[in-house]
Motif scaffolding. Structure first.
Motif, PDB file in Angstrom:
ATOM      1  N   SER A  26       0.814  -1.217   0.000  1.00 58.37           N
ATOM      2  CA  SER A  26       0.000   0.000   0.000  1.00 58.37           C
ATOM      3  C   SER A  26       0.849   1.271   0.000  1.00 58.37           C
ATOM      4  O   SER A  26       0.377   2.336  -0.383  1.00 58.37           O
ATOM      5  N   GLY A  27       2.094   1.149   0.468  1.00 56.26           N
ATOM      6  CA  GLY A  27       2.956   2.323   0.502  1.00 56.26           C
ATOM      7  C   GLY A  27       2.855   3.131   1.790  1.00 56.26           C
ATOM      8  O   GLY A  27       3.609   4.077   1.994  1.00 56.26           O
ATOM      9  N   PHE A  28       1.929   2.755   2.662  1.00 52.62           N
ATOM     10  CA  PHE A  28       1.747   3.576   3.870  1.00 52.62           C
ATOM     11  C   PHE A  28       2.796   3.350   4.953  1.00 52.62           C
ATOM     12  O   PHE A  28       2.822   4.059   5.949  1.00 52.62           O
ATOM     13  N   PHE A  29       3.631   2.337   4.745  1.00 53.31           N
ATOM     14  CA  PHE A  29       4.745   2.177   5.689  1.00 53.31           C
ATOM     15  C   PHE A  29       5.780   3.278   5.465  1.00 53.31           C
ATOM     16  O   PHE A  29       6.599   3.551   6.318  1.00 53.31           O
ATOM     17  N   ASN A  30       5.747   3.823   4.276  1.00 55.49           N
ATOM     18  CA  ASN A  30       6.720   4.840   3.904  1.00 55.49           C
ATOM     19  C   ASN A  30       6.136   6.235   4.157  1.00 55.49           C
ATOM     20  O   ASN A  30       5.133   6.608   3.554  1.00 55.49           O
ATOM     21  N   PRO A  31       6.759   7.004   5.044  1.00 53.35           N
ATOM     22  CA  PRO A  31       6.184   8.300   5.403  1.00 53.35           C
ATOM     23  C   PRO A  31       6.163   9.300   4.239  1.00 53.35           C
ATOM     24  O   PRO A  31       5.461  10.303   4.318  1.00 53.35           O
ATOM     25  N   ASP A  32       6.911   9.006   3.180  1.00 56.39           N
ATOM     26  CA  ASP A  32       6.853   9.897   2.016  1.00 56.39           C
ATOM     27  C   ASP A  32       5.425   9.973   1.484  1.00 56.39           C
ATOM     28  O   ASP A  32       5.042  10.938   0.837  1.00 56.39           O
ATOM     29  N   ASN A  33       4.653   8.929   1.755  1.00 59.10           N
ATOM     30  CA  ASN A  33       3.269   8.896   1.279  1.00 59.10           C
ATOM     31  C   ASN A  33       2.279   9.400   2.320  1.00 59.10           C
ATOM     32  O   ASN A  33       1.072   9.238   2.171  1.00 59.10           O
ATOM     33  N   LEU A  34       2.814   9.953   3.398  1.00 60.90           N
ATOM     34  CA  LEU A  34       1.942  10.437   4.469  1.00 60.90           C
ATOM     35  C   LEU A  34       2.145  11.934   4.652  1.00 60.90           C
ATOM     36  O   LEU A  34       3.183  12.476   4.299  1.00 60.90           O
ATOM     37  N   LYS A  35       1.129  12.548   5.226  1.00 65.75           N
ATOM     38  CA  LYS A  35       1.241  13.981   5.524  1.00 65.75           C
ATOM     39  C   LYS A  35       1.298  14.172   7.030  1.00 65.75           C
ATOM     40  O   LYS A  35       1.150  13.238   7.790  1.00 65.75           O
ATOM     41  N   GLY A  36       1.494  15.404   7.428  1.00 63.57           N
ATOM     42  CA  GLY A  36       1.429  15.714   8.845  1.00 63.57           C
ATOM     43  C   GLY A  36       2.792  15.933   9.461  1.00 63.57           C
ATOM     44  O   GLY A  36       3.824  15.862   8.799  1.00 63.57           O
ATOM     45  N   GLU A  37       2.785  16.212  10.763  1.00 60.97           N
ATOM     46  CA  GLU A  37       4.009  16.379  11.528  1.00 60.97           C
ATOM     47  C   GLU A  37       4.744  15.049  11.582  1.00 60.97           C
ATOM     48  O   GLU A  37       4.134  14.016  11.843  1.00 60.97           O
ATOM     49  N   ARG A  68       1.823   2.827  14.707  1.00 60.06           N
ATOM     50  CA  ARG A  68       0.505   2.706  14.079  1.00 60.06           C
ATOM     51  C   ARG A  68      -0.463   3.741  14.665  1.00 60.06           C
ATOM     52  O   ARG A  68      -1.247   4.359  13.951  1.00 60.06           O
ATOM     53  N   PHE A  69      -0.394   3.899  15.960  1.00 57.92           N
ATOM     54  CA  PHE A  69      -1.242   4.901  16.614  1.00 57.92           C
ATOM     55  C   PHE A  69      -0.952   6.292  16.051  1.00 57.92           C
ATOM     56  O   PHE A  69      -1.872   7.019  15.644  1.00 57.92           O
ATOM     57  N   GLN A  70       0.318   6.626  15.980  1.00 53.78           N
ATOM     58  CA  GLN A  70       0.681   7.952  15.492  1.00 53.78           C
ATOM     59  C   GLN A  70       0.313   8.133  14.023  1.00 53.78           C
ATOM     60  O   GLN A  70      -0.106   9.206  13.606  1.00 53.78           O
ATOM     61  N   ARG A  71       0.460   7.079  13.256  1.00 52.44           N
ATOM     62  CA  ARG A  71       0.115   7.147  11.834  1.00 52.44           C
ATOM     63  C   ARG A  71      -1.384   7.412  11.689  1.00 52.44           C
ATOM     64  O   ARG A  71      -1.816   8.257  10.908  1.00 52.44           O
ATOM     65  N   MET A  72      -2.175   6.704  12.470  1.00 55.43           N
ATOM     66  CA  MET A  72      -3.622   6.883  12.401  1.00 55.43           C
ATOM     67  C   MET A  72      -4.038   8.257  12.914  1.00 55.43           C
ATOM     68  O   MET A  72      -5.072   8.792  12.524  1.00 55.43           O
ATOM     69  N   ARG A  75       0.046  11.523  11.780  1.00 50.06           N
ATOM     70  CA  ARG A  75       1.447  11.930  11.751  1.00 50.06           C
ATOM     71  C   ARG A  75       2.151  11.285  10.567  1.00 50.06           C
ATOM     72  O   ARG A  75       1.763  10.223  10.088  1.00 50.06           O
ATOM     73  N   LYS A  76       3.192  11.947  10.120  1.00 54.80           N
ATOM     74  CA  LYS A  76       4.051  11.421   9.062  1.00 54.80           C
ATOM     75  C   LYS A  76       4.982  10.430   9.753  1.00 54.80           C
ATOM     76  O   LYS A  76       6.046  10.790  10.241  1.00 54.80           O
ATOM     77  N   ALA A  77       4.521   9.197   9.833  1.00 58.26           N
ATOM     78  CA  ALA A  77       5.135   8.239  10.753  1.00 58.26           C
ATOM     79  C   ALA A  77       6.200   7.382  10.084  1.00 58.26           C
ATOM     80  O   ALA A  77       5.947   6.701   9.103  1.00 58.26           O
ATOM     81  N   LEU A  78       7.392   7.438  10.672  1.00 61.66           N
ATOM     82  CA  LEU A  78       8.497   6.625  10.160  1.00 61.66           C
ATOM     83  C   LEU A  78       8.986   5.669  11.249  1.00 61.66           C
ATOM     84  O   LEU A  78       9.398   6.092  12.327  1.00 61.66           O
ATOM     85  N   ASP A 502      15.852  13.782   4.765  1.00 58.90           N
ATOM     86  CA  ASP A 502      15.466  12.868   5.838  1.00 58.90           C
ATOM     87  C   ASP A 502      15.985  13.348   7.184  1.00 58.90           C
ATOM     88  O   ASP A 502      15.273  13.336   8.185  1.00 58.90           O
ATOM     89  N   LEU A 503      17.234  13.757   7.177  1.00 55.48           N
ATOM     90  CA  LEU A 503      17.852  14.189   8.420  1.00 55.48           C
ATOM     91  C   LEU A 503      17.122  15.413   8.975  1.00 55.48           C
ATOM     92  O   LEU A 503      16.859  15.515  10.165  1.00 55.48           O
ATOM     93  N   ARG A 504      16.789  16.319   8.097  1.00 58.52           N
ATOM     94  CA  ARG A 504      16.087  17.536   8.538  1.00 58.52           C
ATOM     95  C   ARG A 504      14.664  17.209   8.996  1.00 58.52           C
ATOM     96  O   ARG A 504      14.163  17.790   9.937  1.00 58.52           O
ATOM     97  N   THR A 505      14.046  16.245   8.319  1.00 55.91           N
ATOM     98  CA  THR A 505      12.651  15.946   8.627  1.00 55.91           C
ATOM     99  C   THR A 505      12.476  15.070   9.869  1.00 55.91           C
ATOM    100  O   THR A 505      11.609  15.306  10.687  1.00 55.91           O
ATOM    101  N   TYR A 506      13.328  14.056   9.995  1.00 53.16           N
ATOM    102  CA  TYR A 506      13.043  13.025  11.004  1.00 53.16           C
ATOM    103  C   TYR A 506      13.943  13.034  12.237  1.00 53.16           C
ATOM    104  O   TYR A 506      13.802  12.191  13.105  1.00 53.16           O
ATOM    105  N   HIS A 507      14.867  13.973  12.286  1.00 52.17           N
ATOM    106  CA  HIS A 507      15.768  14.012  13.443  1.00 52.17           C
ATOM    107  C   HIS A 507      15.638  15.339  14.150  1.00 52.17           C
ATOM    108  O   HIS A 507      15.509  16.345  13.470  1.00 52.17           O
TER     109      HIS A 507
END
Length: 898
Positions: A26-37, A68-72, A75-78, A502-507
Motif C-alpha cells: 500500500s505504501g503507507f509504511f513509507n512516510p513519504d506517502n503520508l502527511k502531517g508532523e 501505528r497509533f501515530q500514523r492513524m 502523523r508522518k510516521a516513520l 530525511d535528516l532535517r525531517t526526522y531528526h
RNA sequence: GGGCGUUUAGCUCAGUUGGUUAGAGCGUCUCGUUUACACCGAGAAGGUCGGGGGUUCGAGCCCCUCAACGCCCACCA
C-alpha cells in the motif's frame, strides 16, 4: 441473512501473511506517502547473532503499536528498520560454531579474510531470517529505508565520526591498562564486563625481610610487577616511610624497586592499610601511576602478564608460566622464606568477559581511546557535559533539546554513571567490524615512517605520506567497538554525514524504546554521538522496558532450556495474541512474566472480537460504515449508554497510547469489548433488532461501535482488526484509516447511571435464579417496586431470561425471593421453592451491611473537619450515597415488617 | 559498601495527582449446548493491600522504620 461468510473460529494463519503483504504494497509504511508532523522511531537493530526471541516480540509490539497509533492520528510516521552486525558477539558465535565443527583455532587456521567471509555468510543468513520475523510480528516499518550497521552508508558515517573526533583531539592512541580477554584475545569496554562474586584466597605477606611493610593480595603473582607501596597520607604507622624506596628480590627479572607513596584512596582500615601498587595490572594502580607521573614523582610500570595470559620475561623465574601456576609457586616461595603472614578466604567480585566468559585481565596496551572529559574545540564543553545536559536542562539549555526518560528513575542512574565515566576504549582485536580508519606510513624499515609522520586518519588509503612521500601504507588491523556504530544509529540511518531531507525531517527522532540492560551501552552513547555530531539530541522520549521472564520469574536462557520461540507462538495462536500477551501487564522499567496461558487468554480475546464482528456483519444485510455520530438515532437506554461508553473509551485509549501506557490501553479495550459491548450491548441489541421501531437504529449503532472499536484496537492487534475491516470496508486499509476522535462528543452521564441500575437489577435476578437453581426454561415472573426501570422491561426480560417483568406500586403477596436494587426492589416469583429462612437471613445480612455503611457515612459527614476540608464534590457524592443507602434501608425495613 | 526496584485474591498483575464499600485475567466451585462465540454464557467463593509507626478529616497511594525477594553500581587491594 447477511451476505458474508465468516468461520466461527478466526484462523490467523490464513490471513496474516497476506495482510502484511497488502500493507507493505500500500505504501503507507513509507512516510513519504503520508502527511502531517513527522513522528520517528528508529528500530533498535537486532544483532545478527541468531534469530529473534521474545524480547524482540515485546520491542516490536511496543514500537509498532506506537507508530501505528501515530500514523492513524495523522502523523508522518516513520519506523525505520535495521539490523546490527554486533561485532564481538557475532564473531564469538561463529568462532564457537567453527570450533564445534573441529576448527579449533579459527583465527590461525583460516586467517583474517576467510574467517571474516565465514562470519559474513552467517550474518547474512541470520539477517534474512530476522527481517522475515519482523514481518511476522506485523511491524509496520519502512522497508525502503532498511539499514544495517555494517553497510556502506553506515561505514561512511562511522569513519567520518572517527575522523572528526580525531581531529578534535577527542580520539587518541595511547598506552593504558585495558580490559583484556585472554580467551577472546581482545579488549573490551568497561560496560561489557560482568562482575561476579567469587571466593578467593587473600594472602598477607611481605616482599622480603628487609621491607618493613606488610601487604595483602588475592593475586600475588602480579606483585612481581609492583613498583610502589601506597598508604594513606594520614596513617601514622607508615608516615615515616613515605618517600622512601625499598628493594626486594622476589624472583622477577630484576629486583623490585618499591617507592612508598601516599594516596587518599587507600583505606587504612582494610588489611594492613598498605597496598602493593601494580600499575600494569590494575586499573586503580594505573591511575596512581598516572598521578605520580603528573606529580613529577614517577613510579615504574612492569607488565608481568602478557596478552596470552602467561607470565612475561619480566617475571623472571616465573616467565612462561600461567598466572595460576605462577601464583602457586610464588606463594610456596613466600612460605619457604617465612614471608607469608596470613592466608584467608574472602569473597570479592571479579570481572568476567560478557561474551567469552573468562576472567578479565588488566594489561597495559596501546589502543584507541575516546576522551569523554576533554573540552571539545570551539564548544567549551566535554562529551560528558553534553551527555549530562541532554537529560537535565536540555542541550545548551534548550528545553526542546531534552531527552525524557521513562521511568524517571533511570535518569538518575544515567547521571550517576556519567560522573564515573572513564575514557572509552574503542579498538578491538577482532576482525568482524568496522576497521579503524587509520593508516600507518610504511616508508622505512619495520613499518615506520622515515620522517616520523603521524598516523593518517582517512576514510580510504591515503595517496602518499606527506612527510616521506611513500605510497606504502598499512591500515590499523583493529576494528571498532560495535557500539561506536550503533551509537550513531539515529542519524547514520538518515544519510548523515550528508545533509539530507530525511535528516532535517526526522531528526531528532520522537520516541525510542529499549531494555534497561543497554542503558549504558547504547542510550548514553547515542546521546554522546548525536549531540557531538549534530548538536541535537537523538530522541525526545525514551521508554525503558523490563525483561520478559518465564513463569517462575527466571530469565529465558539456553542453559535453562526454558526458551519460547515467538514464531512458534504466532504459528500456534496468532501474532495479535502474542502482541497482546506480551504487552498486557507490562509497566515501564519492570520485568514481567510470560507464559503460554497468557497467550491462550489473548487468543480467546482475539476470537471474541472476531465473533462479535461475525455476528454484526453476517446478520446485518448491508452494514454501512463511516456514518457520523450525529446521523445515529439512539432510541433506547442501551443505545445511549454504549455510545457514551465508546466516547469514554476513545478518550482513555488515546490518552494511554499517547503516554505509551500500552497495558492500560489494552486493558480498557478488553473491558469494553468483552463486557460492555459483547455481554451487555450485543445481548440487548437482540431484543431491539427484533422490534420494527428500533431495528434500523440498532443496526447502525452496532456497525458504528464495531467500526470504531476495530480502529482503536488496531495499533495493538493489527491483523485481526484489518481482516475484519476488509469485510466492512473494501476501499481503504485500516492501517491508513484516521483515528476517529470523539473529543467533541459529550458523555451521557444520565444514561450511564441508569444503565448501571439496570445492570444491577439484571444481575440480582440472575443471582436469585442461580441460587434457587431455577431451570432456564422455567417461566418466572418478576415484580419490581420502584427503581425507575419502567420503559426498559423488555431489555431486562431478555437479559435476565425472565418471562415477564411487571411494575407495581407495592410489594406483592405470595412466595417471592427479593433483593433491593438501588431505590427499587425486585421480587422473583418462586412458587413452592422459596426457602423462607434463607431468604430472611439473606435480607438481614444485606440490611446489616447497609446499616454499617450508613453509619460510616454518617460518621464521616458529621465530622466537621471532613466537611470543611474535603473537596465539595467528595462531600456531595457522599451525601448522595447516604441518601441512597437510607432509601435502601427503608425497603429492607419495610420488607422485614411485611 | 552504596543505590534502585518489588511486596495487593491460590497464580500473574492493574490501581492515573490521597477521596464512595480495593479491580481484572487465569485458576477453583455451581449451573447452562437459547442460531456471534464451549476459544462461550450466568452465578459464586476468595484480599486486615509484607510488618510496625507517623502525617491527614481521610492512606493501597505520602513520610519514617523493619523484613523478604530481585537488580544495578563500586578502585574491599
Amino acid at each position: 441473512m447477511g451476505k458474508l461468510e465468516m468461520p466461527k473460529v478466526y484462523e490467523a494463519k490464513n490471513h496474516e501473511d497476506q495482510l502484511y503483504a497488502a500493507w507493505a504494497a500500500s505504501g503507507f509504511f513509507n512516510p513519504d506517502n503520508l502527511k502531517g508532523e513527522p513522528f520517528t522511531i528508529m528500530m533498535p537493530p537486532p544483532n545478527v547473532t541468531g534469530v529473534l526471541h521474545l524480547g524482540h516480540a515485546l520491542e516490536n509490539t511496543l514500537m509498532d503499536s506506537m507508530i501505528r497509533f501515530q500514523r492513524m492520528r495523522g502523523r508522518k510516521a516513520l519506523l525505520l528498520p535495521g539490523t546490527d552486525h554486533a561485532a564481538l558477539p557475532t564473531q564469538a558465535k561463529v568462532e564457537k560454531m567453527l570450533m564445534e565443527e573441529g576448527i579449533l583455532h579459527p583465527r590461525q587456521e583460516l586467517g583474517r579474510e576467510k574467517l571474516v567471509e565465514k562470519i559474513r555468510v552467517f550474518a547474512e543468513q541470520s539477517r534474512t531470517t530476522i527481517l522475515s520475523q519482523i514481518k511476522k510480528l506485523g511491524t509496520s516499518c519502512d522497508w525502503s529505508r532498511l539499514a544495517y550497521t555494517f553497510d556502506e552508508p553506515r561505514n561512511r558515517a562511522v569513519n567520518e565520526l572517527f575522523r572528526r573526533m580525531y581531529e578534535d583531539g577527542l580520539i587518541y592512541r595511547g598506552s593504558r591498562v585495558v580490559n583484556w580477554s585472554v580467551k577472546g584475545q581482545s579488549t573490551s569496554s568497561d560496560d561489557e564486563i560482568e562482575h561476579v562474586e567469587r571466593t578467593t584466597k587473600l594472602y598477607t605477606f611481605r616482599y622480603s625481610k628487609d621491607v618493613p611493610i606488610t601487604i595483602a593480595s588475592t593475586r600475588p603473582e602480579t606483585k612481581l610487577g609492583d613498583t610502589a607501596i601506597a598508604v594513606h597520607p594520614d596513617d601514622v604507622r607508615y608516615a615515616s616511610f613515605i618517600g622512601q624506596t625499598f628493594a626486594a628480590d622476589v624472583g622477577a627479572a630484576s629486583a623490585l624497586c618499591l617507592k612508598v607513596i601516599a594516596d587518599e584512596q587507600v583505606d587504612p582500615a582494610f588489611g594492613t592499610g598498605a597496598l602493593g601498587v601494580t600499575p600494569a595490572h590494575s586499573q586503580i594502580d594505573f591511575a596512581m601511576y598516572e598521578t605520580q607521573k603528573a606529580k613529577g614523582d614517577p613510579i615504574g610500570l612492569i607488565p608481568v602478564i602478557g596478552p596470552d595470559g602467561k607470565m612475561t620475561a619480566q617475571a623472571g623465574f616465573y616467565a612462561g608460566l600461567s598466572a595460576e601456576e605462577a601464583r602457586e609457586r610464588f606463594v610456596s616461595w613466600l612460605k619457604e622464606e617465612g614471608l607469608l603472614e596470613k592466608e584467608e578466604e574472602i569473597t570479592h567480585s571479579v570481572g568476567i568477559s560478557d561474551r567469552y566468559g573468562d576472567v578479565i585481565e588488566a594489561i597495559p596496551m596501546t589502543q584507541w581511546w575516546l576522551d569523554v572529559q576533554k573540552e571539545i574545540p570551539g564548544r567549551g564543553k566535554s562529551l560528558r557535559d553534553l551527555m549530562r545536559e541532554a537529560v537535565t536542562t536540555g542541550l545548551n539549555d534548550d528545553p526542546s533539546q531534552k531527552v525524557t526518560i521513562t521511568p524517571d528513575r533511570f535518569t538518575k542512574l544515567y547521571l550517576d554513571r556519567i560522573e564515573h565515566l572513564r575514557d572509552w576504549c574503542l579498538s578491538r582485536q577482532i576482525w568482524w567490524g568496522h576497521r579503524i580508519p587509520v593508516w600507518y606510513c610504511q616508508g622505512g624499515k619495520n613499518g615506520v615512517c622515515l620522517e616520523g609522520c603521524k598516523p593518517q586518519v582517512a576514510v580510504g588509503k591515503p595517496e602518499r605520506c606527506p612527510a616521506c612521500g611513500t605510497t606504502k601504507f598499512e591500515q590499523d588491523p583493529d576494528t571498532l567497538d560495535t557500539w561506536f556504530s550503533s551509537a550513531s544509529w539515529t542519524f547514520s540511518t538518515l544519510g548523515w554525514p550528508e545533509s539530507t531531507d530525511d535528516l532535517r525531517t526526522y531528526h531528532p527522532t520522537s520516541w525510542m524504546q529499549m531494555g534497561y540492560e543497554i542503558l549504558y551501552l547504547w542510550l548514553m552513547r547515542m546521546v554522546l554521538m548525536s549531540t557531538y555530531a549534530l548538536g541535537e539530541i537523538p530522541f525526545r522520549e525514551v521508554y525503558i522496558h523490563g525483561m520478559l521472564r518465564d513463569k517462575d520469574g527466571r530469565k529465558f536462557s539456553k542453559s535453562l532450556n526454558n526458551g519460547i520461540d515467538p514464531l512458534d507462538v504466532i504459528e500456534k495462536y496468532s501474532a495479535d495474541a502474542l502482541r497482546f500477551a506480551v504487552v498486557s501487564g507490562v509497566s515501564p522499567g519492570n520485568d514481567s512474566r510470560f507464559y503460554e496461558e497468557k497467550v491462550e487468554a489473548a487468543q480467546r480475546l482475539v476470537n471474541k472480537l472476531w465473533n462479535i464482528s461475525r455476528y454484526i456483519l453476517t446478520s446485518i444485510d448491508e452494514p454501512v460504515h463511516g456514518r457520523a455520530f450525529k446521523e445515529l438515532e439512539p432510541k433506547t437506554l442501551a443505545d445511549r449508554w454504549i455510545l457514551s461508553r465508546l466516547v469514554r473509551l476513545e478518550e482513555d485509549v488515546s490518552a494511554h497510547m499517547q503516554a505509551a501506557e500500552f497495558s492500560q490501553a489494552s486493558e480498557k479495550l478488553r473491558e469494553f469489548t468483552w463486557s460492555d459491548f459483547a455481554d451487555w450491548y450485543l445481548e440487548a441489541s437482540k431484543t431491539q433488532r427484533a422490534q420494527e421501531l428500533t431495528k434500523t437504529s440498532t443496526d447502525d449503532i452496532l456497525v458504528y461501535v464495531l467500526e470504531h472499536l476495530l480502529t482503536y484496537w488496531h495499533p495493538i492487534m493489527p491483523f485481526v482488526t484489518e481482516q475484519i475491516w476488509s469485510s466492512l470496508c473494501d476501499d481503504e486499509l485500516l492501517l491508513a484509516h484516521a483515528w476517529p476522535s470523539m473529543r467533541m462528543i459529550d458523555l451521557d452521564l444520565k444514561a450511564e447511571a441508569e444503565m448501571a441500575h439496570l445492570q444491577e437489577a439484571v444481575s440480582a435476578i440472575r443471582n436469585i435464579r442461580s441460587q434457587y437453581a431455577v431451570a432456564p426454561k422455567q417461566k418466572i415472573r418478576v415484580v419490581m417496586v420502584g427503581g425507575n426501570l419502567e420503559g426498559h422491561a423488555s431489555v431486562v426480560e431478555s437479559l435476565a431470561g425472565i418471562e415477564r417483568l411487571v411494575f407495581e406500586a407495592q410489594a406483592p403477596q405470595g412466595e417471592y425471593a427479593s433483593v433491593v436494587v438501588g431505590d427499587g426492589q425486585v421480587f422473583v416469583s418462586l412458587e413452592g421453592l422459596v426457602d423462607k429462612q434463607a431468604e430472611h437471613a439473606k435480607l438481614a445480612r444485606a440490611q446489616q451491611e447497609t446499616e454499617t455503611y450508613i453509619q460510616s457515612l454518617e460518621a464521616k459527614l458529621a465530622n466537621e473537619a471532613f466537611t470543611s476540608k474535603a473537596p465539595e464534590q467528595v462531600v456531595a457524592t457522599m451525601r448522595a450515597n447516604l441518601d441512597d443507602a437510607r432509601q435502601k434501608l427503608k425497603l429492607y425495613v419495610h420488607h422485614s415488617e411485611s
